[in-house]
Motif scaffolding. Structure first.
Motif, PDB file in Angstrom:
ATOM      1  N   ASP A  48       0.846  -1.188   0.000  1.00 39.82           N
ATOM      2  CA  ASP A  48       0.000   0.000   0.000  1.00 39.82           C
ATOM      3  C   ASP A  48       0.885   1.244   0.000  1.00 39.82           C
ATOM      4  O   ASP A  48       1.748   1.408   0.860  1.00 39.82           O
ATOM      5  N   GLN A  49       0.670   2.140  -0.944  1.00 43.15           N
ATOM      6  CA  GLN A  49       1.521   3.318  -1.114  1.00 43.15           C
ATOM      7  C   GLN A  49       1.464   4.302   0.053  1.00 43.15           C
ATOM      8  O   GLN A  49       2.325   5.160   0.172  1.00 43.15           O
ATOM      9  N   GLN A  50       0.467   4.178   0.918  1.00 44.15           N
ATOM     10  CA  GLN A  50       0.398   5.102   2.051  1.00 44.15           C
ATOM     11  C   GLN A  50       1.444   4.774   3.118  1.00 44.15           C
ATOM     12  O   GLN A  50       1.712   5.589   3.995  1.00 44.15           O
ATOM     13  N   TYR A  51       2.059   3.583   3.043  1.00 42.88           N
ATOM     14  CA  TYR A  51       3.075   3.183   4.015  1.00 42.88           C
ATOM     15  C   TYR A  51       4.448   3.182   3.355  1.00 42.88           C
ATOM     16  O   TYR A  51       4.620   2.610   2.278  1.00 42.88           O
ATOM     17  N   PRO A  52       5.426   3.774   3.997  1.00 46.89           N
ATOM     18  CA  PRO A  52       6.774   3.807   3.410  1.00 46.89           C
ATOM     19  C   PRO A  52       7.382   2.421   3.276  1.00 46.89           C
ATOM     20  O   PRO A  52       7.161   1.554   4.112  1.00 46.89           O
ATOM     21  N   ARG A  53       8.141   2.257   2.218  1.00 45.01           N
ATOM     22  CA  ARG A  53       8.934   1.043   2.044  1.00 45.01           C
ATOM     23  C   ARG A  53      10.232   1.240   2.810  1.00 45.01           C
ATOM     24  O   ARG A  53      10.918   2.235   2.620  1.00 45.01           O
ATOM     25  N   LEU A  54      10.544   0.315   3.674  1.00 46.81           N
ATOM     26  CA  LEU A  54      11.704   0.456   4.548  1.00 46.81           C
ATOM     27  C   LEU A  54      12.902  -0.373   4.110  1.00 46.81           C
ATOM     28  O   LEU A  54      14.013  -0.139   4.583  1.00 46.81           O
ATOM     29  N   ALA A  55      12.708  -1.323   3.213  1.00 48.34           N
ATOM     30  CA  ALA A  55      13.807  -2.174   2.766  1.00 48.34           C
ATOM     31  C   ALA A  55      14.903  -1.336   2.123  1.00 48.34           C
ATOM     32  O   ALA A  55      14.643  -0.508   1.261  1.00 48.34           O
ATOM     33  N   GLY A  56      16.125  -1.548   2.600  1.00 51.03           N
ATOM     34  CA  GLY A  56      17.267  -0.857   2.031  1.00 51.03           C
ATOM     35  C   GLY A  56      17.431   0.578   2.508  1.00 51.03           C
ATOM     36  O   GLY A  56      18.364   1.263   2.099  1.00 51.03           O
ATOM     37  N   GLN A  57      16.555   1.038   3.387  1.00 51.47           N
ATOM     38  CA  GLN A  57      16.635   2.411   3.900  1.00 51.47           C
ATOM     39  C   GLN A  57      17.848   2.528   4.826  1.00 51.47           C
ATOM     40  O   GLN A  57      18.277   1.562   5.433  1.00 51.47           O
ATOM     41  N   TYR A  58      18.394   3.728   4.939  1.00 53.28           N
ATOM     42  CA  TYR A  58      19.531   3.962   5.818  1.00 53.28           C
ATOM     43  C   TYR A  58      19.133   3.721   7.270  1.00 53.28           C
ATOM     44  O   TYR A  58      18.086   4.199   7.712  1.00 53.28           O
ATOM     45  N   GLU A  59      19.996   3.013   7.992  1.00 53.51           N
ATOM     46  CA  GLU A  59      19.728   2.726   9.402  1.00 53.51           C
ATOM     47  C   GLU A  59      19.513   3.998  10.209  1.00 53.51           C
ATOM     48  O   GLU A  59      18.565   4.087  10.994  1.00 53.51           O
ATOM     49  N   ASN A  60      20.423   4.951  10.035  1.00 54.82           N
ATOM     50  CA  ASN A  60      20.325   6.166  10.853  1.00 54.82           C
ATOM     51  C   ASN A  60      19.036   6.927  10.572  1.00 54.82           C
ATOM     52  O   ASN A  60      18.485   7.567  11.460  1.00 54.82           O
ATOM     53  N   TYR A  61      18.522   6.848   9.367  1.00 55.93           N
ATOM     54  CA  TYR A  61      17.252   7.498   9.044  1.00 55.93           C
ATOM     55  C   TYR A  61      16.101   6.827   9.798  1.00 55.93           C
ATOM     56  O   TYR A  61      15.240   7.500  10.376  1.00 55.93           O
ATOM     57  N   ILE A  62      16.079   5.500   9.792  1.00 50.00           N
ATOM     58  CA  ILE A  62      15.003   4.778  10.480  1.00 50.00           C
ATOM     59  C   ILE A  62      15.058   5.046  11.979  1.00 50.00           C
ATOM     60  O   ILE A  62      14.026   5.312  12.606  1.00 50.00           O
ATOM     61  N   VAL A  63      16.253   4.999  12.551  1.00 47.95           N
ATOM     62  CA  VAL A  63      16.387   5.268  13.986  1.00 47.95           C
ATOM     63  C   VAL A  63      15.893   6.675  14.304  1.00 47.95           C
ATOM     64  O   VAL A  63      15.131   6.880  15.249  1.00 47.95           O
ATOM     65  N   GLN A  64      16.313   7.652  13.508  1.00 49.94           N
ATOM     66  CA  GLN A  64      15.902   9.035  13.753  1.00 49.94           C
ATOM     67  C   GLN A  64      14.388   9.186  13.619  1.00 49.94           C
ATOM     68  O   GLN A  64      13.747   9.850  14.432  1.00 49.94           O
ATOM     69  N   ALA A  65      13.817   8.566  12.616  1.00 49.28           N
ATOM     70  CA  ALA A  65      12.365   8.645  12.426  1.00 49.28           C
ATOM     71  C   ALA A  65      11.635   8.033  13.627  1.00 49.28           C
ATOM     72  O   ALA A  65      10.669   8.613  14.134  1.00 49.28           O
ATOM     73  N   LEU A  66      12.109   6.892  14.099  1.00 52.05           N
ATOM     74  CA  LEU A  66      11.478   6.256  15.260  1.00 52.05           C
ATOM     75  C   LEU A  66      11.583   7.137  16.504  1.00 52.05           C
ATOM     76  O   LEU A  66      10.627   7.255  17.274  1.00 52.05           O
ATOM     77  N   LYS A  67      12.734   7.766  16.690  1.00 51.43           N
ATOM     78  CA  LYS A  67      12.900   8.686  17.823  1.00 51.43           C
ATOM     79  C   LYS A  67      11.927   9.854  17.721  1.00 51.43           C
ATOM     80  O   LYS A  67      11.349  10.290  18.718  1.00 51.43           O
ATOM     81  N   GLU A  68      11.745  10.368  16.518  1.00 54.32           N
ATOM     82  CA  GLU A  68      10.845  11.498  16.312  1.00 54.32           C
ATOM     83  C   GLU A  68       9.386  11.101  16.512  1.00 54.32           C
ATOM     84  O   GLU A  68       8.592  11.886  17.018  1.00 54.32           O
ATOM     85  N   TYR A  69       9.013   9.886  16.131  1.00 53.80           N
ATOM     86  CA  TYR A  69       7.653   9.407  16.409  1.00 53.80           C
ATOM     87  C   TYR A  69       7.466   9.251  17.919  1.00 53.80           C
ATOM     88  O   TYR A  69       6.438   9.632  18.473  1.00 53.80           O
ATOM     89  N   LYS A  70       8.466   8.686  18.571  1.00 54.37           N
ATOM     90  CA  LYS A  70       8.391   8.461  20.017  1.00 54.37           C
ATOM     91  C   LYS A  70       8.243   9.775  20.778  1.00 54.37           C
ATOM     92  O   LYS A  70       7.448   9.869  21.712  1.00 54.37           O
ATOM     93  N   SER A  71       8.988  10.795  20.366  1.00 53.23           N
ATOM     94  CA  SER A  71       8.954  12.084  21.062  1.00 53.23           C
ATOM     95  C   SER A  71       7.735  12.931  20.688  1.00 53.23           C
ATOM     96  O   SER A  71       7.423  13.904  21.367  1.00 53.23           O
ATOM     97  N   GLY A  72       7.072  12.579  19.593  1.00 50.47           N
ATOM     98  CA  GLY A  72       5.945  13.366  19.116  1.00 50.47           C
ATOM     99  C   GLY A  72       6.353  14.429  18.108  1.00 50.47           C
ATOM    100  O   GLY A  72       5.512  15.166  17.600  1.00 50.47           O
ATOM    101  N   GLN A  73       7.658  14.515  17.810  1.00 48.68           N
ATOM    102  CA  GLN A  73       8.122  15.477  16.807  1.00 48.68           C
ATOM    103  C   GLN A  73       7.504  15.171  15.448  1.00 48.68           C
ATOM    104  O   GLN A  73       7.194  16.080  14.680  1.00 48.68           O
ATOM    105  N   ARG A  74       7.332  13.891  15.144  1.00 57.20           N
ATOM    106  CA  ARG A  74       6.581  13.473  13.957  1.00 57.20           C
ATOM    107  C   ARG A  74       5.193  13.104  14.451  1.00 57.20           C
ATOM    108  O   ARG A  74       5.053  12.341  15.404  1.00 57.20           O
ATOM    109  N   ASP A  75       4.189  13.634  13.795  1.00 57.49           N
ATOM    110  CA  ASP A  75       2.822  13.490  14.266  1.00 57.49           C
ATOM    111  C   ASP A  75       2.108  12.342  13.562  1.00 57.49           C
ATOM    112  O   ASP A  75       1.586  12.501  12.461  1.00 57.49           O
TER     113      ASP A  75
END
Length: 118
Positions: A48-75
């Protein structure tokens, strides 16, 4: 003295060219990412195109995104709920798992950048 400088420069260049080791454990990440599979796919290639494809994504990007979701910086309420339960190690393991998957299905930026002719 000149050969010592040359050797130092060569050693520094070699060190920069070696890929960094993964911060997490991919096998542990696969187990921790089971709840991610419903949206992002077990292989990281969401259908489903509404969900990002994570395969092959940079590790540091995924970690940062997860931190931002956890903190509420990403809504995003759904991701905040999932990320809120993750430790730093969990995030690194999940990021390593997805980073090691084949990202061949990721879209390139071809034809999305101004000036592309094909």
């Amino acid at each position: 003295m000149k050969s010592v400088i040359t050797l130092s420069v060569l050693a520094a260049a070699l060190a920069l060219s070696v890929p960094a080791a993964h911060a997490g454990n991919a096998a542990a990440g696969k187990k921790k990412a089971v709840s991610c599979f419903a949206c992002h796919g077990a292989d990281g290639n969401a259908v489903d195109q509404q969900y990002p494809r994570l395969a092959g994504q940079y590790e540091n990007y995924i970690v940062q995104a997860l931190k931002e979701y956890k903190s509420g910086q990403r809504d995003n309420a759904i991701m905040k709920g999932f990320a809120g339960q993750l430790s730093q190690q969990d995030m690194e393991d999940i990021a390593t798992y997805y980073a090691t998957l084949d990202g061949g299905k990721l879209h390139t930026l071809k034809n999305y950048i101004q000036g592309d002719s094909n």
